[in-house]
Write a protein that holds these residues in place. Structure first.
Motif, short mmCIF file in Angstrom:
data_model
loop_
_atom_site.label_atom_id
_atom_site.label_comp_id
_atom_site.label_asym_id
_atom_site.label_seq_id
_atom_site.Cartn_x
_atom_site.Cartn_y
_atom_site.Cartn_z
N ARG A 109 0.79 -1.15 -0.07
CA ARG A 109 0.01 0.01 -0.01
C ARG A 109 0.74 1.22 0.10
O ARG A 109 0.31 2.24 -0.63
N PRO A 114 -3.36 -1.37 -4.38
CA PRO A 114 -4.74 -1.46 -3.31
C PRO A 114 -4.93 -2.73 -2.83
O PRO A 114 -6.23 -3.04 -2.88
N GLU A 116 -5.35 -5.52 0.35
CA GLU A 116 -6.06 -5.35 1.82
C GLU A 116 -6.20 -6.52 2.45
O GLU A 116 -6.33 -7.67 1.71
N CYS A 141 -6.70 -8.09 -3.68
CA CYS A 141 -6.29 -6.99 -4.37
C CYS A 141 -7.02 -6.89 -5.67
O CYS A 141 -7.10 -7.91 -6.60
#
Length: 246
Positions: A109, A114, A116, A141
Protein backbone atom coordinates in the motif's frame (compact mmCIF):
# COMPACT_ATOMS: atom_id res chain seq x y z
CA UNK A 1 27.86 -16.13 -41.14
CA UNK A 2 25.11 -13.91 -39.70
CA UNK A 3 25.95 -11.77 -36.68
CA UNK A 4 23.79 -9.66 -34.39
CA UNK A 5 24.20 -7.07 -31.67
CA UNK A 6 21.86 -8.97 -29.34
CA UNK A 7 20.92 -12.66 -29.45
CA UNK A 8 18.06 -13.84 -27.24
CA UNK A 9 17.70 -17.58 -26.65
CA UNK A 10 14.14 -18.57 -25.83
CA UNK A 11 10.84 -17.44 -27.31
CA UNK A 12 8.51 -17.34 -24.36
CA UNK A 13 7.07 -14.34 -22.51
CA UNK A 14 10.48 -13.27 -21.20
CA UNK A 15 12.33 -13.65 -24.49
CA UNK A 16 9.75 -11.99 -26.71
CA UNK A 17 9.24 -9.19 -24.14
CA UNK A 18 13.00 -8.59 -24.14
CA UNK A 19 13.02 -8.36 -27.93
CA UNK A 20 10.03 -5.98 -27.94
CA UNK A 21 11.55 -3.64 -25.36
CA UNK A 22 15.01 -3.62 -26.93
CA UNK A 23 13.46 -2.64 -30.27
CA UNK A 24 11.34 0.02 -28.56
CA UNK A 25 14.50 1.50 -27.05
CA UNK A 26 16.31 1.76 -30.37
CA UNK A 27 18.27 -1.50 -30.57
CA UNK A 28 17.46 -2.64 -34.11
CA UNK A 29 19.89 -5.55 -34.51
CA UNK A 30 18.07 -8.16 -32.41
CA UNK A 31 17.76 -11.89 -33.11
CA UNK A 32 15.56 -14.21 -31.06
CA UNK A 33 16.07 -17.98 -31.34
CA UNK A 34 13.49 -20.53 -30.23
CA UNK A 35 14.16 -24.27 -30.37
CA UNK A 36 10.52 -25.23 -30.92
CA UNK A 37 7.59 -22.85 -31.35
CA UNK A 38 7.01 -19.53 -29.62
CA UNK A 39 5.71 -20.06 -26.10
CA UNK A 40 6.45 -23.80 -26.08
CA UNK A 41 8.55 -23.79 -22.89
CA UNK A 42 7.70 -22.35 -19.48
CA UNK A 43 5.05 -20.07 -20.96
CA UNK A 44 2.96 -23.05 -22.08
CA UNK A 45 2.73 -24.15 -18.44
CA UNK A 46 1.86 -20.72 -17.02
CA UNK A 47 -1.49 -20.11 -15.36
CA UNK A 48 -1.54 -16.54 -16.68
CA UNK A 49 -1.88 -14.83 -13.32
CA UNK A 50 -1.00 -11.15 -13.11
CA UNK A 51 -0.63 -10.15 -9.47
CA UNK A 52 0.75 -7.24 -7.49
CA UNK A 53 0.90 -8.93 -4.09
CA UNK A 54 4.60 -9.52 -3.52
CA UNK A 55 6.55 -9.25 -0.29
CA UNK A 56 9.63 -7.45 -1.59
CA UNK A 57 9.65 -3.94 -3.02
CA UNK A 58 11.59 -4.79 -6.19
CA UNK A 59 9.10 -7.41 -7.35
CA UNK A 60 6.19 -5.15 -6.43
CA UNK A 61 7.58 -2.24 -8.46
CA UNK A 62 8.31 -4.52 -11.42
CA UNK A 63 4.79 -5.90 -11.54
CA UNK A 64 3.32 -2.40 -11.25
CA UNK A 65 5.12 -1.55 -14.49
CA UNK A 66 3.99 -4.85 -16.01
CA UNK A 67 0.36 -4.20 -15.07
CA UNK A 68 0.45 -0.76 -16.70
CA UNK A 69 1.72 -2.38 -19.91
CA UNK A 70 -0.80 -5.24 -19.85
CA UNK A 71 -3.62 -2.72 -19.55
CA UNK A 72 -2.41 -1.12 -22.82
CA UNK A 73 -1.15 -4.31 -24.44
CA UNK A 74 -3.47 -4.36 -27.45
CA UNK A 75 -2.76 -0.68 -28.10
CA UNK A 76 1.00 -1.32 -27.94
CA UNK A 77 1.18 -4.56 -29.95
CA UNK A 78 -2.09 -4.95 -31.82
CA UNK A 79 -2.85 -8.27 -30.07
CA UNK A 80 -5.59 -8.71 -27.41
CA UNK A 81 -4.57 -10.87 -24.44
CA UNK A 82 -7.95 -11.34 -22.73
CA UNK A 83 -6.89 -9.60 -19.53
CA UNK A 84 -9.60 -10.09 -16.89
CA UNK A 85 -9.01 -7.77 -13.93
CA UNK A 86 -11.04 -9.79 -11.44
CA UNK A 87 -8.71 -9.54 -8.45
CA UNK A 88 -6.61 -12.07 -6.54
CA UNK A 89 -7.76 -13.59 -3.26
CA UNK A 90 -5.13 -15.30 -1.10
CA UNK A 91 -6.54 -17.71 1.50
CA UNK A 92 -4.37 -18.08 4.60
CA UNK A 93 -4.47 -21.05 6.93
CA UNK A 94 -2.52 -19.80 9.95
CA UNK A 95 -2.07 -16.67 12.04
CA UNK A 96 1.60 -16.74 11.11
CA UNK A 97 0.65 -16.46 7.45
CA UNK A 98 -1.80 -13.66 8.22
CA UNK A 99 0.92 -11.70 10.04
CA UNK A 100 3.36 -12.16 7.14
CA UNK A 101 0.80 -11.10 4.55
CA UNK A 102 -0.30 -8.14 6.70
CA UNK A 103 3.28 -6.85 6.69
CA UNK A 104 3.43 -7.36 2.94
CA UNK A 105 0.14 -5.50 2.43
CA UNK A 106 1.47 -2.56 4.44
CA UNK A 107 4.53 -2.39 2.15
CA UNK A 108 2.38 -2.80 -0.97
CA UNK A 109 0.00 0.00 0.00
CA UNK A 110 2.98 2.32 0.55
CA UNK A 111 3.72 1.79 -3.16
CA UNK A 112 0.14 2.55 -4.18
CA UNK A 113 -1.01 -1.05 -4.58
CA UNK A 114 -4.65 -1.37 -3.38
CA UNK A 115 -4.25 -4.69 -1.57
CA UNK A 116 -5.92 -5.27 1.78
CA UNK A 117 -6.33 -7.82 4.53
CA UNK A 118 -9.95 -9.01 4.47
CA UNK A 119 -12.06 -10.89 6.99
CA UNK A 120 -13.79 -14.20 6.37
CA UNK A 121 -17.18 -12.56 5.79
CA UNK A 122 -15.61 -10.74 2.84
CA UNK A 123 -14.13 -14.02 1.57
CA UNK A 124 -17.58 -15.62 1.60
CA UNK A 125 -19.05 -12.62 -0.19
CA UNK A 126 -16.38 -12.69 -2.89
CA UNK A 127 -16.44 -16.48 -3.41
CA UNK A 128 -19.46 -18.08 -1.70
CA UNK A 129 -18.20 -21.59 -2.52
CA UNK A 130 -15.13 -21.29 -0.28
CA UNK A 131 -15.26 -23.24 2.98
CA UNK A 132 -13.82 -20.79 5.54
CA UNK A 133 -13.97 -22.92 8.67
CA UNK A 134 -10.25 -23.72 8.62
CA UNK A 135 -9.02 -20.32 7.42
CA UNK A 136 -7.27 -17.71 9.54
CA UNK A 137 -7.65 -14.82 7.10
CA UNK A 138 -7.13 -13.61 3.55
CA UNK A 139 -5.81 -10.77 1.43
CA UNK A 140 -7.35 -9.31 -1.72
CA UNK A 141 -6.28 -6.91 -4.46
CA UNK A 142 -8.88 -5.89 -7.08
CA UNK A 143 -6.30 -4.72 -9.64
CA UNK A 144 -4.96 -8.22 -10.24
CA UNK A 145 -6.27 -10.82 -12.65
CA UNK A 146 -5.25 -13.13 -15.46
CA UNK A 147 -4.55 -13.10 -19.19
CA UNK A 148 -3.62 -15.56 -21.95
CA UNK A 149 0.16 -16.21 -21.86
CA UNK A 150 0.30 -17.43 -25.46
CA UNK A 151 -1.32 -14.19 -26.65
CA UNK A 152 1.25 -12.16 -24.72
CA UNK A 153 4.02 -14.04 -26.54
CA UNK A 154 2.44 -13.49 -29.96
CA UNK A 155 1.89 -9.80 -29.24
CA UNK A 156 5.47 -9.14 -28.16
CA UNK A 157 6.84 -11.19 -31.08
CA UNK A 158 4.63 -9.34 -33.58
CA UNK A 159 5.77 -5.99 -32.20
CA UNK A 160 9.44 -7.01 -32.24
CA UNK A 161 9.23 -8.23 -35.84
CA UNK A 162 7.46 -5.04 -36.86
CA UNK A 163 10.34 -3.07 -35.41
CA UNK A 164 12.96 -5.05 -37.31
CA UNK A 165 13.87 -7.95 -35.01
CA UNK A 166 14.47 -11.42 -36.45
CA UNK A 167 12.44 -14.12 -34.71
CA UNK A 168 13.55 -17.61 -35.74
CA UNK A 169 11.75 -20.73 -34.54
CA UNK A 170 12.94 -24.31 -34.86
CA UNK A 171 16.53 -23.24 -34.14
CA UNK A 172 18.08 -25.07 -31.21
CA UNK A 173 21.27 -23.48 -29.88
CA UNK A 174 23.84 -26.14 -29.00
CA UNK A 175 26.75 -23.75 -28.43
CA UNK A 176 27.39 -20.05 -28.78
CA UNK A 177 28.85 -20.74 -32.23
CA UNK A 178 26.16 -22.96 -33.74
CA UNK A 179 23.71 -20.48 -35.21
CA UNK A 180 25.29 -17.07 -34.91
CA UNK A 181 28.85 -15.92 -34.39
CA UNK A 182 29.02 -13.35 -31.61
CA UNK A 183 30.72 -10.06 -32.23
CA UNK A 184 32.98 -8.98 -29.34
CA UNK A 185 30.48 -6.28 -28.35
CA UNK A 186 27.38 -8.42 -28.69
CA UNK A 187 25.20 -9.89 -25.97
CA UNK A 188 23.70 -13.36 -25.70
CA UNK A 189 20.91 -13.86 -23.20
CA UNK A 190 19.17 -17.02 -22.07
CA UNK A 191 15.63 -15.72 -21.84
CA UNK A 192 14.04 -17.82 -19.11
CA UNK A 193 15.33 -19.15 -15.78
CA UNK A 194 13.83 -22.55 -16.60
CA UNK A 195 15.33 -22.71 -20.10
CA UNK A 196 17.62 -25.65 -20.80
CA UNK A 197 21.30 -24.84 -20.33
CA UNK A 198 23.42 -24.44 -23.44
CA UNK A 199 25.64 -27.33 -24.47
CA UNK A 200 28.90 -27.55 -22.56
CA UNK A 201 32.37 -28.21 -23.88
CA UNK A 202 34.14 -31.54 -23.27
CA UNK A 203 35.38 -31.79 -19.70
CA UNK A 204 32.93 -29.24 -18.36
CA UNK A 205 30.19 -30.10 -15.89
CA UNK A 206 26.70 -29.59 -17.24
CA UNK A 207 24.74 -27.17 -15.03
CA UNK A 208 21.86 -28.67 -13.10
CA UNK A 209 18.47 -27.52 -14.37
CA UNK A 210 16.49 -25.15 -12.21
CA UNK A 211 13.81 -26.88 -10.10
CA UNK A 212 10.33 -27.04 -11.58
CA UNK A 213 7.46 -26.24 -9.23
CA UNK A 214 3.93 -27.53 -9.83
CA UNK A 215 1.17 -25.01 -10.51
CA UNK A 216 -2.31 -25.73 -9.17
CA UNK A 217 -5.01 -23.38 -10.41
CA UNK A 218 -7.77 -23.68 -7.85
CA UNK A 219 -10.44 -21.35 -9.22
CA UNK A 220 -10.92 -18.58 -11.71
CA UNK A 221 -14.43 -19.39 -12.89
CA UNK A 222 -17.56 -17.57 -11.70
CA UNK A 223 -19.59 -20.26 -9.93
CA UNK A 224 -23.11 -20.41 -8.61
CA UNK A 225 -24.03 -22.08 -5.35
CA UNK A 226 -24.67 -25.29 -7.26
CA UNK A 227 -21.11 -25.28 -8.58
CA UNK A 228 -22.13 -24.29 -12.09
CA UNK A 229 -20.58 -21.43 -14.04
CA UNK A 230 -22.56 -18.22 -13.61
CA UNK A 231 -23.12 -16.69 -17.08
CA UNK A 232 -21.52 -13.29 -17.51
CA UNK A 233 -20.11 -13.22 -13.99
CA UNK A 234 -16.54 -12.87 -12.78
CA UNK A 235 -15.06 -14.32 -9.60
CA UNK A 236 -11.61 -13.52 -8.21
CA UNK A 237 -8.67 -15.78 -8.87
CA UNK A 238 -8.17 -17.80 -5.69
CA UNK A 239 -4.93 -19.12 -4.24
CA UNK A 240 -4.72 -21.10 -1.00
CA UNK A 241 -1.36 -20.56 0.66
CA UNK A 242 0.55 -21.89 3.61
CA UNK A 243 3.81 -20.14 2.70
CA UNK A 244 5.36 -16.67 2.65
CA UNK A 245 4.02 -13.93 0.31
CA UNK A 246 6.87 -14.15 -2.20
Amino acid sequence: MRSAEVVIIGGGCVGTSTAHHLIARGCKDVVLLEAETLGAGSTSKAAGGIRLQHADELNARMVQRSLAEFLRFEELTGVPIGFKQVGYLFLLSSEEDVDAFRRAVTAQRALGIPSEVVDLDTVRRLVPQVETGDLAGATFCPSEGYATPEAVVQGYAKSARRGGATVQVGCRVTSNRSCLRRRPSSSMWRAAPTASPLAVLPGQERPRPDPVHPVIKLATLPLTGSGRVRPGGAAPSVEALTSSPS
